[in-house]
Design a protein around this motif. Structure first.
Motif, PDB file in Angstrom:
ATOM      1  N   GLU A  91       0.815  -1.214   0.000  1.00  0.00           N
ATOM      2  CA  GLU A  91       0.000   0.000   0.000  1.00  0.00           C
ATOM      3  C   GLU A  91       0.847   1.263   0.000  1.00  0.00           C
ATOM      4  OE1 GLU A  91      -2.629  -0.231   3.289  1.00  0.00           O
ATOM      5  OE2 GLU A  91      -3.809  -1.903   2.466  1.00  0.00           O
ATOM      6  N   ARG A  92       2.031   1.191   0.534  1.00  0.00           N
ATOM      7  CA  ARG A  92       2.894   2.368   0.651  1.00  0.00           C
ATOM      8  C   ARG A  92       3.331   2.892  -0.713  1.00  0.00           C
ATOM      9  NH1 ARG A  92       8.617   3.177   1.904  1.00  0.00           N
ATOM     10  NH2 ARG A  92       8.903   0.989   1.387  1.00  0.00           N
ATOM     11  N   VAL A  93       3.522   1.995  -1.676  1.00  0.00           N
ATOM     12  CA  VAL A  93       4.045   2.414  -2.982  1.00  0.00           C
ATOM     13  C   VAL A  93       3.019   2.296  -4.102  1.00  0.00           C
ATOM     14  CG1 VAL A  93       6.374   1.750  -2.305  1.00  0.00           C
ATOM     15  CG2 VAL A  93       4.961   0.122  -3.556  1.00  0.00           C
ATOM     16  N   LEU A  94       1.860   1.723  -3.811  1.00  0.00           N
ATOM     17  CA  LEU A  94       0.894   1.452  -4.870  1.00  0.00           C
ATOM     18  C   LEU A  94       0.454   2.724  -5.588  1.00  0.00           C
ATOM     19  CD1 LEU A  94      -0.635  -0.852  -6.214  1.00  0.00           C
ATOM     20  CD2 LEU A  94      -2.487  -0.510  -4.568  1.00  0.00           C
ATOM     21  N   MET A  95       0.180   3.790  -4.839  1.00  0.00           N
ATOM     22  CA  MET A  95      -0.261   5.024  -5.477  1.00  0.00           C
ATOM     23  C   MET A  95       0.835   5.625  -6.348  1.00  0.00           C
ATOM     24  SD  MET A  95      -2.898   6.798  -6.001  1.00  0.00           S
ATOM     25  CE  MET A  95      -3.969   6.107  -4.746  1.00  0.00           C
ATOM     26  N   SER A  96       2.100   5.452  -5.952  1.00  0.00           N
ATOM     27  CA  SER A  96       3.206   5.938  -6.781  1.00  0.00           C
ATOM     28  C   SER A  96       3.262   5.186  -8.105  1.00  0.00           C
ATOM     29  CB  SER A  96       4.535   5.784  -6.035  1.00  0.00           C
ATOM     30  OG  SER A  96       4.579   6.619  -4.906  1.00  0.00           O
ATOM     31  N   ALA A  97       3.001   3.887  -8.066  1.00  0.00           N
ATOM     32  CA  ALA A  97       2.993   3.095  -9.296  1.00  0.00           C
ATOM     33  C   ALA A  97       1.839   3.523 -10.204  1.00  0.00           C
ATOM     34  CB  ALA A  97       2.894   1.611  -8.958  1.00  0.00           C
ATOM     35  N   PHE A  98       0.667   3.774  -9.629  1.00  0.00           N
ATOM     36  CA  PHE A  98      -0.454   4.267 -10.435  1.00  0.00           C
ATOM     37  C   PHE A  98      -0.158   5.662 -10.992  1.00  0.00           C
ATOM     38  CE2 PHE A  98      -3.225   1.081  -8.252  1.00  0.00           C
ATOM     39  CZ  PHE A  98      -3.745   0.501  -9.398  1.00  0.00           C
ATOM     40  N   TYR A  99       0.569   6.458 -10.233  1.00  0.00           N
ATOM     41  CA  TYR A  99       0.980   7.786 -10.702  1.00  0.00           C
ATOM     42  C   TYR A  99       1.843   7.668 -11.959  1.00  0.00           C
ATOM     43  CZ  TYR A  99       4.179  11.824 -10.730  1.00  0.00           C
ATOM     44  OH  TYR A  99       4.961  12.888 -11.103  1.00  0.00           O
ATOM     45  N   ILE A 100       2.787   6.729 -11.967  1.00  0.00           N
ATOM     46  CA  ILE A 100       3.617   6.507 -13.152  1.00  0.00           C
ATOM     47  C   ILE A 100       2.746   6.117 -14.343  1.00  0.00           C
ATOM     48  CG2 ILE A 100       5.324   4.939 -14.158  1.00  0.00           C
ATOM     49  CD1 ILE A 100       6.751   4.917 -11.485  1.00  0.00           C
ATOM     50  N   ASN A 101       1.786   5.219 -14.117  1.00  0.00           N
ATOM     51  CA  ASN A 101       0.896   4.820 -15.205  1.00  0.00           C
ATOM     52  C   ASN A 101       0.109   6.010 -15.745  1.00  0.00           C
ATOM     53  OD1 ASN A 101       1.769   2.214 -14.894  1.00  0.00           O
ATOM     54  ND2 ASN A 101      -0.240   1.344 -14.461  1.00  0.00           N
ATOM     55  N   GLU A 102      -0.351   6.870 -14.847  1.00  0.00           N
ATOM     56  CA  GLU A 102      -1.118   8.029 -15.311  1.00  0.00           C
ATOM     57  C   GLU A 102      -0.244   8.977 -16.129  1.00  0.00           C
ATOM     58  OE1 GLU A 102      -4.261  11.453 -13.794  1.00  0.00           O
ATOM     59  OE2 GLU A 102      -3.115  10.333 -12.297  1.00  0.00           O
ATOM     60  N   LEU A 103       1.009   9.149 -15.731  1.00  0.00           N
ATOM     61  CA  LEU A 103       1.914   9.976 -16.531  1.00  0.00           C
ATOM     62  C   LEU A 103       2.040   9.439 -17.953  1.00  0.00           C
ATOM     63  CD1 LEU A 103       4.925  10.835 -14.166  1.00  0.00           C
ATOM     64  CD2 LEU A 103       2.996  12.294 -14.806  1.00  0.00           C
ATOM     65  N   LEU A 104       2.185   8.123 -18.082  1.00  0.00           N
ATOM     66  CA  LEU A 104       2.323   7.525 -19.406  1.00  0.00           C
ATOM     67  C   LEU A 104       1.056   7.721 -20.233  1.00  0.00           C
ATOM     68  CD1 LEU A 104       4.154   4.202 -18.452  1.00  0.00           C
ATOM     69  CD2 LEU A 104       5.137   6.154 -19.647  1.00  0.00           C
ATOM     70  N   VAL A 105      -0.099   7.541 -19.612  1.00  0.00           N
ATOM     71  CA  VAL A 105      -1.361   7.705 -20.339  1.00  0.00           C
ATOM     72  C   VAL A 105      -1.560   9.159 -20.762  1.00  0.00           C
ATOM     73  CG1 VAL A 105      -3.880   7.595 -20.125  1.00  0.00           C
ATOM     74  CG2 VAL A 105      -2.475   5.706 -19.287  1.00  0.00           C
ATOM     75  N   ARG A 143      12.456  12.079 -14.270  1.00  0.00           N
ATOM     76  CA  ARG A 143      13.536  12.705 -15.048  1.00  0.00           C
ATOM     77  C   ARG A 143      13.723  12.018 -16.399  1.00  0.00           C
ATOM     78  NH1 ARG A 143      19.115  10.791 -13.048  1.00  0.00           N
ATOM     79  NH2 ARG A 143      18.219   8.979 -14.112  1.00  0.00           N
ATOM     80  N   ASP A 144      13.808  10.687 -16.397  1.00  0.00           N
ATOM     81  CA  ASP A 144      14.051   9.943 -17.634  1.00  0.00           C
ATOM     82  C   ASP A 144      12.858  10.020 -18.579  1.00  0.00           C
ATOM     83  OD1 ASP A 144      16.519   9.255 -16.626  1.00  0.00           O
ATOM     84  OD2 ASP A 144      15.873   7.287 -15.902  1.00  0.00           O
ATOM     85  N   PHE A 145      11.654  10.013 -18.024  1.00  0.00           N
ATOM     86  CA  PHE A 145      10.453  10.105 -18.853  1.00  0.00           C
ATOM     87  C   PHE A 145      10.391  11.460 -19.556  1.00  0.00           C
ATOM     88  CE2 PHE A 145       5.633  10.701 -18.901  1.00  0.00           C
ATOM     89  CZ  PHE A 145       5.496  10.074 -20.129  1.00  0.00           C
ATOM     90  N   LEU A 146      10.673  12.523 -18.827  1.00  0.00           N
ATOM     91  CA  LEU A 146      10.670  13.847 -19.448  1.00  0.00           C
ATOM     92  C   LEU A 146      11.736  13.944 -20.539  1.00  0.00           C
ATOM     93  CD1 LEU A 146      10.141  16.118 -16.312  1.00  0.00           C
ATOM     94  CD2 LEU A 146       8.497  15.659 -18.138  1.00  0.00           C
ATOM     95  N   LYS A 147      12.866  13.289 -20.334  1.00  0.00           N
ATOM     96  CA  LYS A 147      13.915  13.291 -21.360  1.00  0.00           C
ATOM     97  C   LYS A 147      13.435  12.605 -22.630  1.00  0.00           C
ATOM     98  CE  LYS A 147      18.734  11.987 -22.190  1.00  0.00           C
ATOM     99  NZ  LYS A 147      19.952  11.366 -21.601  1.00  0.00           N
ATOM    100  N   VAL A 148      12.732  11.475 -22.492  1.00  0.00           N
ATOM    101  CA  VAL A 148      12.185  10.771 -23.653  1.00  0.00           C
ATOM    102  C   VAL A 148      11.215  11.667 -24.417  1.00  0.00           C
ATOM    103  CG1 VAL A 148      10.620   8.896 -24.323  1.00  0.00           C
ATOM    104  CG2 VAL A 148      12.520   8.439 -22.770  1.00  0.00           C
TER     105      VAL A 148
END
Length: 234
Positions: A91-105, A143-148
């Motif tokens: 539960e501690r990191v789950l929202m961070s993982a969903f945050y990454i998915n939302e950035l990609l979408v 950082r890496d995503f913004l670079k891409v």
């Protein structure tokens, strides 16, 4: 492997992750996948909501998959989905993982191959699952995503004491106190060289990334950030 015929386009056994799903008609789903060789793609999983569907229990985020699909147009049909394990998220990191998915979408255009980003995404999920200080790999992913996307941070050196991000550019500011968010030159250097430390450096990097992402989203809010803020108020 992709095959093009006169009638349809077919891809077999493509490594992929589920980013998001949308209901489609009564029994089906439209699934946003992030694939290794074809980038972000939408596929129709026909009958996925039926109790005996072949996709039952497979179309979950953070699970390495191999997908096969075919069809015409932008939204093609998922024909097969194979499961290759899961990345356990507490539960501690789950929202961070969903945050990454939302950035990609929200920011990654559909249909643009990004195999290097796919590897970074996979590695970041694994680090979120096992590292105690999961916020630092999260900053590196941003950082890496913004670079891409073509929004790379300055490469340095960073001689000034402080910097601000103003209207798409970095402005040096040697004052120790100034209005608005800022980041020290030493933190920018650490963020660029993968030597970011927890505490002040991570917090400064987090505020910087928040400003950058908000700028490139044109101030559109992120759902995961809103949900996290609401949970913190409970």
């Amino acid at each position: 492997m992709a095959e093009k015929g006169r009638s349809e386009y077919r891809v077999d056994q493509q490594p992929a992750f589920v980013l998001h799903t949308y209901p489609w008609r009564e029994t089906s789903l439209i699934v946003e996948f992030f694939t290794r060789d074809y980038g972000r793609i939408p596929l129709v999983a026909r009958g996925a909501k039926r109790p005996m569907s072949q996709y039952r229990g497979l179309l979950n985020p953070f699970c390495p998959l191999a997908v096969s699909y075919s069809g015409k147009g932008e939204v093609k049909n998922l024909t097969r989905c194979e499961w290759y394990g899961t990345i356990p998220m507490n539960e501690r990191v789950l929202m961070s993982a969903f945050y990454i998915n939302e950035l990609l979408v929200r920011l990654l255009p559909r249909g643009e191959p990004e195999p290097a980003l796919f590897t970074i995404y996979y590695d970041t999920l694994k680090k979120l699952a096992v590292e105690k200080d999961y916020l630092i790999p999260l900053r590196y992913f941003e950082r890496d995503f913004l670079k891409v996307l073509g929004y790379a941070l300055p490469s340095g050196p960073f001689p000034a004491k402080h910097y601000r991000f103003v209207r798409g550019d970095f402005v040096a500011n040697d004052n120790t106190a100034f209005e608005g968010s800022g980041i020290s030159g030493s933190t920018l250097e650490a963020l660029s060289s993968n030597t970011l430390q927890s505490g002040t450096q991570e917090w400064e990097a987090r505020m910087l990334m928040r400003d950058l992402i908000r700028y490139y989203l044109e101030d559109a809010p992120l759902n995961t950030r809103r949900i996290l803020n609401e949970l913190n108020k409970l």
